[in-house]
Write an enzyme that holds these catalytic residues in place. Structure first.
Site, mmCIF file in Angstrom:
data_model
loop_
_atom_site.group_PDB
_atom_site.id
_atom_site.type_symbol
_atom_site.label_atom_id
_atom_site.label_comp_id
_atom_site.label_asym_id
_atom_site.label_seq_id
_atom_site.Cartn_x
_atom_site.Cartn_y
_atom_site.Cartn_z
ATOM 1 N N CYS A 97 0.810 -1.226 0.000
ATOM 2 C CA CYS A 97 0.000 0.000 0.000
ATOM 3 C C CYS A 97 0.844 1.278 0.000
ATOM 4 O O CYS A 97 0.677 2.149 -0.859
ATOM 5 C CB CYS A 97 -0.987 -0.018 1.165
ATOM 6 N N HIS B 295 -2.951 1.290 6.591
ATOM 7 C CA HIS B 295 -3.203 1.184 5.147
ATOM 8 C C HIS B 295 -3.349 2.594 4.578
ATOM 9 O O HIS B 295 -3.832 3.502 5.244
ATOM 10 C CB HIS B 295 -4.481 0.377 4.889
ATOM 11 N N HIS C 169 -5.491 1.581 -4.742
ATOM 12 C CA HIS C 169 -4.656 1.072 -3.646
ATOM 13 C C HIS C 169 -4.209 -0.351 -3.936
ATOM 14 O O HIS C 169 -4.743 -1.037 -4.811
ATOM 15 C CB HIS C 169 -5.429 1.120 -2.320
#
Length: 326
Positions: free
Chosen positions: A241, A288, A300
């Site tokens: 991420c 994240h 993402h």
């Protein structure tokens, strides 16, 4: 002599005995051992495990980034040490020559010059020469001390950095083993749930055009669609991420740290109403991060077994929003 009531109870017991055994048997048979989790339960466990693993991966990313920085500083110290070694050696050689000359000449025979019965003018000239020689020697001695001190300080700093590097390498190795172990568990859970890894692909759709560096970052993120999630990676084969957000903004000439929590500290915090393409959206207690691409969407790198994709900004409850500093 038994009573009629006693005889009645005993007869009833004999009649009910087989039925009682049957009931007990049914109860024993009906008690399940351990039911296998349903597909829905497995997916829930996978989601939880993925979130936990991502935080561990992000910790690894931070440690790895620190190690890279330490190695860069070690390399710089090694480059700095070279000229300092040369300078210190040259100064030491000068001092050695001064000592040898003093030994041969009796320290330039300064006292003999003072006792010489020559004319006053000649005596003053000799005193001036002696003064210049003494000043020159002192300057060289001082330089030798400075050069030695600089070399010693640089060497001590280098040794400290090397020790720090060794400590971080060891910690990184331990962390990596933990990640690999957790990855194995996650993959086993995915297999038990019948989940297969998503196929990688190349995005060929339209890419929205935005001005400036944010537009470059968004364009990069679209081109990364379909690339696999690879833990601790920042491209080009795959991304995790924070590796994806790092790479997207790196393409625009802006440096970000390879960790979501640190990226949160690097950006300017904004409100949701201020979101613009190129901004970062943070989730899962800073475990994240995703890149906002407009129209309520983010791009993402989700988790192991998945690929870089477009999702709703509300795919999870956002932790916060940040604008990259230019």
């Amino acid at each position: 002599m038994s009573s009629p009531h006693g005889r009645g109870w005993r007869a009833a017991a004999r009649l009910l005995a087989p039925a009682g055994a049957l009931i007990i048997g049914l109860l024993v048979t009906a008690a399940p051992a351990h039911a296998e989790p349903s597909a829905a339960e497995l997916r829930k466990q996978i989601t939880t495990k993925s979130a936990q693993l991502e935080k561990i991966v992000e910790q690894y990313n931070k440690l790895n980034s620190q190690l890279k920085q330490t190695r860069a500083e070690v390399a710089q110290l090694e480059r700095d040490l070279g000229p300092l070694e040369v300078r210190a050696d040259a100064a030491q050689q000068n001092v050695a020559r001064i000592a040898a000359t003093a030994y041969r000449t009796g320290a330039f025979r300064g006292w003999n010059a003072l006792l010489d019965k020559s004319a006053d003018g000649e005596l003053l000239a000799r005193l001036s020469t002696l003064h210049q020689l003494a000043a020159s020697q002192q300057e060289q001695l001082d330089e030798a001390h400075r050069a030695a001190g600089d070399r010693f300080a640089a060497k001590a700093a280098l040794d400290a950095r090397l020790q720090e590097q060794a400590t971080r390498v060891k910690a990184l190795s331990t962390q990596r083993k933990a990640v690999e172990k957790d990855l194995g568990k996650l993959k086993a859970m995915r297999q038990a749930a019948g989940l297969t890894d998503e196929a990688t692909s190349t995005y060929t759709g339209a890419v929205p055009a935005y001005a400036g560096k944010a537009g470059i970052a968004v364009k990069f993120a679209y081109k990364a669609l379909g690339k696999p999630y690879i833990w601790a990676a920042d491209g080009p084969e795959g991304y995790d991420c924070s590796g994806l957000t790092l790479a997207a903004w790196r393409a625009a000439g802006v440096s970000l740290y390879h960790q979501a929590a640190t990226q949160w500290r690097e950006v300017t915090h904004i409100k949701r109403s201020q979101l613009a393409p190129g901004d970062l959206v943070f989730y899962s207690g800073l475990g994240h991060v995703a890149l906002y691409v407009g129209s309520g969407k983010v791009i993402h790198a989700p988790t192991t077994g998945e690929v870089v994709k477009v999702s709703s900004v509300d795919m999870m409850t956002p932790y916060g929003y940040g604008r990259v500093k230019l």
